[in-house]
Design a protein around this motif. Structure first.
Motif, PDB file in Angstrom:
ATOM      1  N   ILE A  22       0.945  -1.126  -0.024  1.00  0.00           N
ATOM      2  CA  ILE A  22       0.126  -0.054  -0.010  1.00  0.00           C
ATOM      3  C   ILE A  22       0.787   1.173  -0.149  1.00  0.00           C
ATOM      4  N   SER A  23       1.741   1.090   0.555  1.00  0.00           N
ATOM      5  CA  SER A  23       2.844   2.341   0.680  1.00  0.00           C
ATOM      6  C   SER A  23       3.577   2.721  -0.388  1.00  0.00           C
ATOM      7  N   ARG A  24       3.900   1.542  -1.335  1.00  0.00           N
ATOM      8  CA  ARG A  24       4.741   1.848  -2.439  1.00  0.00           C
ATOM      9  C   ARG A  24       3.406   2.353  -3.537  1.00  0.00           C
ATOM     10  N   ARG A  25       2.286   1.822  -3.443  1.00  0.00           N
ATOM     11  CA  ARG A  25       1.148   2.295  -4.408  1.00  0.00           C
ATOM     12  C   ARG A  25       0.911   3.651  -4.083  1.00  0.00           C
ATOM     13  N   LEU A  26       0.964   4.218  -2.752  1.00  0.00           N
ATOM     14  CA  LEU A  26       0.567   5.594  -2.426  1.00  0.00           C
ATOM     15  C   LEU A  26       1.809   6.542  -3.076  1.00  0.00           C
ATOM     16  N   ASP A  27       2.893   5.916  -3.151  1.00  0.00           N
ATOM     17  CA  ASP A  27       4.156   6.799  -3.539  1.00  0.00           C
ATOM     18  C   ASP A  27       4.105   6.855  -4.995  1.00  0.00           C
ATOM     19  N   ILE A  28       3.616   5.662  -5.714  1.00  0.00           N
ATOM     20  CA  ILE A  28       3.416   5.897  -7.131  1.00  0.00           C
ATOM     21  C   ILE A  28       2.356   6.907  -7.300  1.00  0.00           C
ATOM     22  N   GLY A  29       1.388   7.045  -6.755  1.00  0.00           N
ATOM     23  CA  GLY A  29       0.213   8.132  -6.939  1.00  0.00           C
ATOM     24  C   GLY A  29       0.786   9.380  -6.530  1.00  0.00           C
ATOM     25  N   ASN A  30       1.645   9.567  -5.588  1.00  0.00           N
ATOM     26  CA  ASN A  30       2.215  10.779  -5.597  1.00  0.00           C
ATOM     27  C   ASN A  30       3.134  11.405  -6.558  1.00  0.00           C
ATOM     28  N   LYS A  32       2.815  10.137  -9.765  1.00  0.00           N
ATOM     29  CA  LYS A  32       1.922  10.252 -11.032  1.00  0.00           C
ATOM     30  C   LYS A  32       1.219  11.451 -10.877  1.00  0.00           C
ATOM     31  N   PHE A  33       0.657  11.875  -9.856  1.00  0.00           N
ATOM     32  CA  PHE A  33      -0.360  13.017  -9.623  1.00  0.00           C
ATOM     33  C   PHE A  33       0.163  14.320  -9.004  1.00  0.00           C
ATOM     34  N   GLY A  34       1.439  14.041  -8.431  1.00  0.00           N
ATOM     35  CA  GLY A  34       2.147  15.203  -8.018  1.00  0.00           C
ATOM     36  C   GLY A  34       1.651  15.678  -6.544  1.00  0.00           C
ATOM     37  N   LYS A  35       0.868  14.781  -5.941  1.00  0.00           N
ATOM     38  CA  LYS A  35       0.409  15.180  -4.710  1.00  0.00           C
ATOM     39  C   LYS A  35       0.034  13.901  -3.988  1.00  0.00           C
ATOM     40  N   GLU A  36      -0.354  13.795  -2.581  1.00  0.00           N
ATOM     41  CA  GLU A  36      -0.685  12.896  -1.778  1.00  0.00           C
ATOM     42  C   GLU A  36      -2.279  12.630  -2.059  1.00  0.00           C
ATOM     43  N   MET A  37      -2.627  11.510  -1.636  1.00  0.00           N
ATOM     44  CA  MET A  37      -4.162  11.221  -1.897  1.00  0.00           C
ATOM     45  C   MET A  37      -4.818  12.229  -1.266  1.00  0.00           C
ATOM     46  N   PRO A  38      -5.689  12.933  -1.789  1.00  0.00           N
ATOM     47  CA  PRO A  38      -6.781  14.193  -1.141  1.00  0.00           C
ATOM     48  C   PRO A  38      -7.793  13.515  -0.186  1.00  0.00           C
ATOM     49  N   LEU A  39      -7.890  14.046   0.718  1.00  0.00           N
ATOM     50  CA  LEU A  39      -9.009  13.728   1.789  1.00  0.00           C
ATOM     51  C   LEU A  39     -10.042  14.992   1.888  1.00  0.00           C
ATOM     52  N   ASP A  40     -10.145  15.478   0.538  1.00  0.00           N
ATOM     53  CA  ASP A  40     -11.131  16.766   0.822  1.00  0.00           C
ATOM     54  C   ASP A  40     -12.371  16.410  -0.252  1.00  0.00           C
ATOM     55  N   GLY A  41     -12.661  15.314  -0.427  1.00  0.00           N
ATOM     56  CA  GLY A  41     -13.806  15.075  -1.318  1.00  0.00           C
ATOM     57  C   GLY A  41     -13.633  15.090  -2.708  1.00  0.00           C
ATOM     58  N   THR A  42     -12.286  15.443  -3.252  1.00  0.00           N
ATOM     59  CA  THR A  42     -12.074  15.247  -4.585  1.00  0.00           C
ATOM     60  C   THR A  42     -12.566  14.401  -5.318  1.00  0.00           C
TER      61      THR A  42
END
Length: 72
Positions: A22-30, A32-42
């Motif tokens: 999961i940590s690696r997948r989050l890093d890949i997303g960071n 790819k999208f230039g930011k952390e997983m949003p917790l703002d209802g995006t």
């Protein structure tokens, strides 16, 4: 969290493997999208539903493939 439940630090074993993945997948997303997983209802409910259905399709296809190989 369950009341009275003990907190376990995961440092080895299967849970560690899951957490590392999961940590690696989050890093890949960071990256790819230039930011952390949003917790703002995006992502709205429709986005999440589409991702869940896609996952179900991939899982079903893989399970059927593996089942066919095992039954052969």
């Amino acid at each position: 969290m369950l009341q009275g439940a003990k907190v376990m630090i995961v440092i080895e074993g299967n849970n560690k493997k899951v957490m590392d993945y999961i940590s690696r997948r989050l890093d890949i997303g960071n990256v790819k999208f230039g930011k952390e997983m949003p917790l703002d209802g995006t992502y709205n409910l429709e986005d999440v539903l589409e991702e869940a259905v896609d996952m179900a399709i991939y899982l079903t296809a893989l399970i059927l493939y593996m089942k066919d190989k095992t039954d052969a």
